[in-house]
Design an enzyme around this catalytic site. Sequence first.
Site, PDB file in Angstrom:
ATOM      1  N   ALA A   1     -14.304   1.344   1.123  1.00 57.70           N
ATOM      2  CA  ALA A   1     -13.896  -0.028   0.828  1.00 57.70           C
ATOM      3  C   ALA A   1     -12.499  -0.307   1.385  1.00 57.70           C
ATOM      4  O   ALA A   1     -12.197   0.070   2.514  1.00 57.70           O
ATOM      5  CB  ALA A   1     -14.000  -0.308  -0.658  1.00 57.70           C
ATOM      6  N   CYS A   2     -11.645  -0.937   0.589  1.00 56.03           N
ATOM      7  CA  CYS A   2     -10.337  -1.360   1.098  1.00 56.03           C
ATOM      8  C   CYS A   2      -9.411  -0.203   1.451  1.00 56.03           C
ATOM      9  O   CYS A   2      -8.406  -0.391   2.131  1.00 56.03           O
ATOM     10  CB  CYS A   2      -9.659  -2.274   0.082  1.00 56.03           C
ATOM     11  SG  CYS A   2     -10.505  -3.853  -0.142  1.00 56.03           S
ATOM     12  N   SER A   3      -9.741   0.992   0.990  1.00 57.64           N
ATOM     13  CA  SER A   3      -8.922   2.168   1.300  1.00 57.64           C
ATOM     14  C   SER A   3      -9.417   2.919   2.535  1.00 57.64           C
ATOM     15  O   SER A   3      -8.909   4.001   2.845  1.00 57.64           O
ATOM     16  CB  SER A   3      -8.892   3.127   0.108  1.00 57.64           C
ATOM     17  OG  SER A   3      -8.256   2.535  -0.999  1.00 57.64           O
TER      18      SER A   3
END
Length: 373
Positions: A155-157
């Site tokens: 995801a966003c990481s």
Amino acid sequence: MHNVVISGTGLYTPANSISNEELVQSFNTYVAQFNADNAEAIERGEIQALTESNAAFIEKASGIKSRFVMDKEGILDPQRMTPRLPERSNDEWSVLCEMAVGAAKQALERAGRTAADIDGVIVACSNLQRPYPAIAIEVQEALGIEGFGFDMNVACSSATFGIQAAANSVQLGQARAILMVNPEVCTGHLNFRDRDSHFIFGDAATAVIIERADQATSPYQFDVVSTKLLTKFSNNIRNNFGFLNRAAEEGLGTRDKLFVQEGRKVFRDVCPMVAELVGAHLAENQLNVGEVKRFWLHQANLSMNQLIVRKLLGREASEEEAPVILDRYANTSSAGSVIAFHMYQDDLPSGSVAVLSSFGAGYSIGSVILRKR
């Protein structure tokens, strides 16, 4: 074991931008039509009337003023409210590949490298266009890179996790240099008919070259001092779209097949986790938080970033210390922190310590400590 540097970064920005005002106009047109079409049911209490949005609310809630998108017309059409990205033949480069290549070419140029210098490609992003063949292998083919490629999703990481994976390969001598790219078409999984989230995301792609320090020649080098990752399961950010959806017809088209989140819970949970992880990471490397000259944080919400840095520094951070690109790009998932890194690195003096950090669904958190050469 080899020392590792980031020697180049790149950014692909779509040609189209949507302001808050444009987005609100489209959303409110949809709301008015929905309420008119369902007036009797609303009056009977069977359906809840929708509430209009406004640009001031969006900016106050998020810090976002505009966003770049791969398709503007489809998003702003009140009858559609979804980007229109026609399918391409299997003989054409995919949308994600095209974006990744655009960012990669810039990163290669800044690193002073060509495809012949790269041994691997990692595509790390929130939303992969297909399960196979890997987008990374397609990017590898498009650039003429020999070696290997694979996709990953945290995801966003994804970018910080991708940097660690790339750094490990280079450190262990498995590759001279790795191209790590983050092509994000976040508007593709956004519900533009949801008042609480229709403004959150934009589209972009970033790229990072990670290579052996003893072979790097770029004037834009940062030592990868250390990386630290953390995940903790949470349903507060979720997207249930996947290949098994066709095996459960009752779920097709439901709200959870797009991005959904419990924003307040995410804010409450994630901010202290990020501050704690980054603080501990610095301490493990005998670094004081006061030595950090710049924080390139995930660009999801301005208040989140301000709170995280305030927890770390014990005071408000200046925009120079924690630069913001969220106002122009909105949340571009894994690309956000790298956009900030790409845009706000050249002014740092040699020896400067900086932190690149991302956080999001999972929950997932990544911290990368860098030192400018």
